[in-house]
Enzyme design. Structure first.
Site, mmCIF file in Angstrom:
data_model
loop_
_atom_site.group_PDB
_atom_site.id
_atom_site.type_symbol
_atom_site.label_atom_id
_atom_site.label_comp_id
_atom_site.label_asym_id
_atom_site.label_seq_id
_atom_site.Cartn_x
_atom_site.Cartn_y
_atom_site.Cartn_z
ATOM 1 N N ARG A 45 0.812 -1.232 0.000
ATOM 2 C CA ARG A 45 0.000 0.000 0.000
ATOM 3 C C ARG A 45 0.837 1.270 0.000
ATOM 4 O O ARG A 45 0.390 2.324 0.470
ATOM 5 C CB ARG A 45 -0.963 0.031 1.199
ATOM 6 C CG ARG A 45 -2.190 -0.833 1.034
ATOM 7 C CD ARG A 45 -3.135 -0.231 0.004
ATOM 8 N NE ARG A 45 -4.136 -1.199 -0.377
ATOM 9 C CZ ARG A 45 -5.322 -1.339 0.205
ATOM 10 N NH1 ARG A 45 -5.672 -0.531 1.168
ATOM 11 N NH2 ARG A 45 -6.166 -2.248 -0.202
ATOM 12 N N ARG A 49 -3.236 6.435 0.154
ATOM 13 C CA ARG A 49 -3.655 7.642 0.859
ATOM 14 C C ARG A 49 -2.617 8.221 1.797
ATOM 15 O O ARG A 49 -2.730 9.362 2.227
ATOM 16 C CB ARG A 49 -4.941 7.343 1.642
ATOM 17 C CG ARG A 49 -6.153 7.274 0.746
ATOM 18 C CD ARG A 49 -7.362 6.745 1.495
ATOM 19 N NE ARG A 49 -7.117 5.377 1.914
ATOM 20 C CZ ARG A 49 -8.041 4.579 2.441
ATOM 21 N NH1 ARG A 49 -9.253 5.026 2.651
ATOM 22 N NH2 ARG A 49 -7.742 3.348 2.774
ATOM 23 N N ARG A 58 -5.890 11.387 -6.934
ATOM 24 C CA ARG A 58 -7.176 10.701 -6.801
ATOM 25 C C ARG A 58 -8.331 11.708 -6.907
ATOM 26 O O ARG A 58 -9.351 11.419 -7.547
ATOM 27 C CB ARG A 58 -7.220 9.973 -5.463
ATOM 28 C CG ARG A 58 -8.462 9.150 -5.210
ATOM 29 C CD ARG A 58 -8.265 8.486 -3.863
ATOM 30 N NE ARG A 58 -9.372 7.670 -3.433
ATOM 31 C CZ ARG A 58 -10.432 8.135 -2.804
ATOM 32 N NH1 ARG A 58 -10.562 9.431 -2.588
ATOM 33 N NH2 ARG A 58 -11.379 7.312 -2.415
ATOM 34 N N ASP A 95 -6.180 -2.897 -8.189
ATOM 35 C CA ASP A 95 -6.815 -3.562 -7.055
ATOM 36 C C ASP A 95 -7.045 -5.027 -7.407
ATOM 37 O O ASP A 95 -7.182 -5.368 -8.594
ATOM 38 C CB ASP A 95 -8.144 -2.899 -6.688
ATOM 39 C CG ASP A 95 -8.511 -3.221 -5.242
ATOM 40 O OD1 ASP A 95 -8.096 -2.461 -4.350
ATOM 41 O OD2 ASP A 95 -9.162 -4.251 -5.013
ATOM 42 N N TYR A 172 -14.726 -12.362 -1.690
ATOM 43 C CA TYR A 172 -15.431 -11.134 -2.093
ATOM 44 C C TYR A 172 -16.595 -11.448 -3.030
ATOM 45 O O TYR A 172 -17.653 -10.807 -2.959
ATOM 46 C CB TYR A 172 -14.461 -10.147 -2.751
ATOM 47 C CG TYR A 172 -13.599 -9.432 -1.720
ATOM 48 C CD1 TYR A 172 -14.152 -8.443 -0.908
ATOM 49 C CD2 TYR A 172 -12.268 -9.758 -1.544
ATOM 50 C CE1 TYR A 172 -13.382 -7.793 0.049
ATOM 51 C CE2 TYR A 172 -11.492 -9.115 -0.593
ATOM 52 C CZ TYR A 172 -12.059 -8.134 0.206
ATOM 53 O OH TYR A 172 -11.304 -7.502 1.155
HETATM 54 O O1 CP3 Z 1 0.428 0.354 -3.151
HETATM 55 C C1 CP3 Z 1 -0.059 -0.758 -3.372
HETATM 56 O O2 CP3 Z 1 0.021 -1.711 -2.583
HETATM 57 C C2 CP3 Z 1 -0.674 -1.015 -4.734
HETATM 58 C C3 CP3 Z 1 -2.072 -0.895 -4.874
HETATM 59 C C4 CP3 Z 1 -3.033 -1.862 -4.181
HETATM 60 C C5 CP3 Z 1 -4.315 -1.443 -3.785
HETATM 61 N N1 CP3 Z 1 -5.017 -2.521 -3.376
HETATM 62 C C6 CP3 Z 1 -4.803 -0.053 -3.874
HETATM 63 C C7 CP3 Z 1 -5.912 0.347 -3.014
HETATM 64 C C8 CP3 Z 1 -2.946 -3.228 -3.914
HETATM 65 C C9 CP3 Z 1 -1.768 -4.183 -4.099
HETATM 66 C C10 CP3 Z 1 -4.224 -3.640 -3.410
HETATM 67 C C11 CP3 Z 1 -4.564 -5.035 -3.077
HETATM 68 C C12 CP3 Z 1 -5.812 -5.305 -2.356
HETATM 69 N N2 CP3 Z 1 -7.040 -4.740 -2.544
HETATM 70 C C13 CP3 Z 1 -5.955 -6.301 -1.362
HETATM 71 C C14 CP3 Z 1 -4.867 -7.240 -0.927
HETATM 72 C C15 CP3 Z 1 -3.956 -6.620 0.046
HETATM 73 C C16 CP3 Z 1 -4.537 -6.463 1.447
HETATM 74 O O3 CP3 Z 1 -4.737 -5.307 1.842
HETATM 75 O O4 CP3 Z 1 -4.812 -7.453 2.081
HETATM 76 C C17 CP3 Z 1 -7.301 -6.291 -0.935
HETATM 77 C C18 CP3 Z 1 -7.910 -7.170 0.143
HETATM 78 C C19 CP3 Z 1 -7.963 -5.291 -1.678
HETATM 79 C C20 CP3 Z 1 -9.415 -4.937 -1.634
HETATM 80 C C21 CP3 Z 1 -9.591 -3.549 -1.145
HETATM 81 N N3 CP3 Z 1 -9.262 -2.423 -1.877
HETATM 82 C C22 CP3 Z 1 -10.138 -3.119 0.093
HETATM 83 C C23 CP3 Z 1 -10.631 -4.029 1.193
HETATM 84 C C24 CP3 Z 1 -10.124 -1.724 0.082
HETATM 85 C C25 CP3 Z 1 -10.725 -0.806 1.125
HETATM 86 C C26 CP3 Z 1 -9.836 -0.614 2.277
HETATM 87 C C27 CP3 Z 1 -9.038 0.643 2.144
HETATM 88 O O5 CP3 Z 1 -7.832 0.593 2.415
HETATM 89 O O6 CP3 Z 1 -9.611 1.669 1.788
HETATM 90 C C28 CP3 Z 1 -9.528 -1.308 -1.134
HETATM 91 C C29 CP3 Z 1 -9.290 0.091 -1.576
HETATM 92 C C30 CP3 Z 1 -7.896 0.450 -1.988
HETATM 93 N N4 CP3 Z 1 -7.089 -0.314 -2.768
HETATM 94 C C31 CP3 Z 1 -7.243 1.676 -1.714
HETATM 95 C C32 CP3 Z 1 -5.996 1.626 -2.344
HETATM 96 C C33 CP3 Z 1 -4.962 2.707 -2.417
HETATM 97 C C34 CP3 Z 1 -7.836 2.846 -0.953
HETATM 98 C C35 CP3 Z 1 -8.734 3.577 -1.866
HETATM 99 C C36 CP3 Z 1 -8.708 5.064 -1.662
HETATM 100 O O7 CP3 Z 1 -9.429 5.545 -0.799
HETATM 101 O O8 CP3 Z 1 -7.992 5.768 -2.416
#
Ligand code: CP3
Length: 364
Positions: A45, A49, A58, A95, A172
């Site tokens: 991540r 953010r 974003r 994602d 999911y």
């Molecule tokens: O920097 C990185 O790691 C690359 C980008 C990345 C994102 N999601 C961007 C993202 C990666 C590798 C993921 C993988 C992902 N997505 C996983 C596996 C990793 C983990 O956390 O266990 C999972 C379970 C998801 C599904 C997902 N996406 C959830 C549950 C959420 C909401 C939780 C949150 O953090 O807001 C997301 C949203 C998400 N994916 C964001 C980002 C940067 C936040 C969105 C935002 O508000 O900009």
């Protein structure tokens, strides 16, 4: 050691030749089990953010989904952490949920609520309606983003691609949203294992095609995220999750693969036998236990508790050094034990990264 693998890789596409010229390839060398002069580090991540620059891009995109569907903007946020934090790899901004969408199950991402699906998978007819046929076409925006990133990253560091592991994607698709227990998903394993396997099969096929196309587009390494591994037990994990991961590792074999199964310490020994280079370790698992269970042929990645970064500088440095000593200087890629929390001050994350990069092991 170093002449063992690249033979096949060198002969492939020009993209593979490209890969040979990466300036800082510490992460790739660590993954292959080659000597590294220092421990490399990236952060799950890191593109997100935590960075004001991400939040600005974003906002410009209008939403998270618009951002990841816009190759130029996705490229921009992928490279931000390389410039701002100095990490040793970029990770594709996307994602794991793009796969369900490409199979016919679109998702939403609501601020503060996380992802959700309007339709979920409950019956055989639902599984039949999912299509693996147009997955690559539907994901053109991801491959375009990878090409843009490769053009703009100038081979400074490797680019990591990724996908969700089949079990986590299954969760999911069946649940329709995040959950503490994913009990509807686990219910299907008990009540209708055959249907569960049919769904997992389809997800696996789509994931193999997807990851190989990420590699063709320029990714130098890939990671499988099994974020919900820890809600299964050893038997169910070894039945419904690992065989599909094994298949993906076998079919996606031209770049190093990392398998990160969060909470699956109970199956680490079995994961030691997977045909992948690297295993991601969460912060619940001690480095000593992980090394022993995974065996000598795996590179390990992890595992600082992300909450350590809420501490003061002295505490962060102390805990980071403790982690480094416990994993040791070789066959190791430093990272957190899960994604960085978005409210962490990015200077704290930078301190973690710089502590890793400056660390000298006392080799007596
Ligand atoms: O920097 C990185 O790691 C690359 C980008 C990345 C994102 N999601 C961007 C993202 C990666 C590798 C993921 C993988 C992902 N997505 C996983 C596996 C990793 C983990 O956390 O266990 C999972 C379970 C998801 C599904 C997902 N996406 C959830 C549950 C959420 C909401 C939780 C949150 O953090 O807001 C997301 C949203 C998400 N994916 C964001 C980002 C940067 C936040 C969105 C935002 O508000 O900009």
């Amino acid at each position: 050691m170093s002449n063992r693998r690249p033979k096949v890789q060198c002969r492939a596409t020009p993209v593979h030749l490209h890969r040979m010229k990466i300036e800082n390839d510490l992460i790739l060398r660590a993954a292959r089990g080659e000597q590294t002069e220092r421990v490399p580090v990236w952060v799950m991540r890191q593109a997100g953010r935590i960075l004001a620059e991400y939040r600005a891009t974003r906002a410009q995109a209008g939403s998270f989904i618009n951002l990841l569907k816009n190759p130029d903007l996705a490229c921009e946020v992928t490279i931000q952490p390389v410039d701002i934090l100095g990490v040793d790899a970029a990770i594709l901004f996307s994602d794991i949920l793009v796969i369900p969408e490409a199979m016919g199950l679109p998702y939403r991402m609501d601020e503060g609520k996380g992802p959700s699906f309007e339709n979920t998978i409950q019956t055989a007819a639902d599984v039949d309606r999912l299509s693996t046929e147009h997955v690559l076409e539907n994901l053109t925006y991801v491959f375009d983003a990878i090409s843009a990133i490769k053009r703009n990253l100038h081979n400074r560091v490797p680019l990591i691609g990724f996908a969700g592991a089949p079990w986590t994607i299954f969760c999911y698709m069946v649940e329709g949203r995040g959950s503490k227990t994913f009990s509807a998903s686990r219910a299907m394993l008990s009540a209708n294992p055959e249907l569960a396997h049919r769904l997992l099969r389809k997800i696996t096929d789509a994931t193999i095609a997807y990851l190989n196309q990420q590699i063709n587009s320029g990714c130098n390494m890939v990671q499988l995220f099994d974020s919900w591994a820890g809600i299964l037990n050893k038997d169910t994990y070894n039945t419904f999750a690992l065989p599909y991961i094994q298949e993906i590792c076998e079919a996606v074999n031209t770049v190093p693969m990392t398998v990160f199964a969060k909470g699956a310490f109970f199956s680490l020994e079995e994961m030691g036998a997977l045909p992948c280079r690297t295993l991601g370790i969460d912060w619940h698992t001690s480095p000593e236990f992980a090394r022993k269970a995974a065996g000598p042929d795996k590179t390990l990645q992890g595992n600082l508790d992300p909450a350590v970064l809420y501490g003061n500088d002295e505490f962060i440095v102390k805990e980071t050094k403790r982690m480094l000593e416990a994993f040791g200087p070789q066959r190791y890629i430093a990272n957190l034990g899960h994604g960085v929390y978005p409210d962490i001050n990015h200077e704290k994350l930078k301190l973690f990264i710089q502590t890793v990069q400056a660390y000298q092991f006392n080799r007596s």
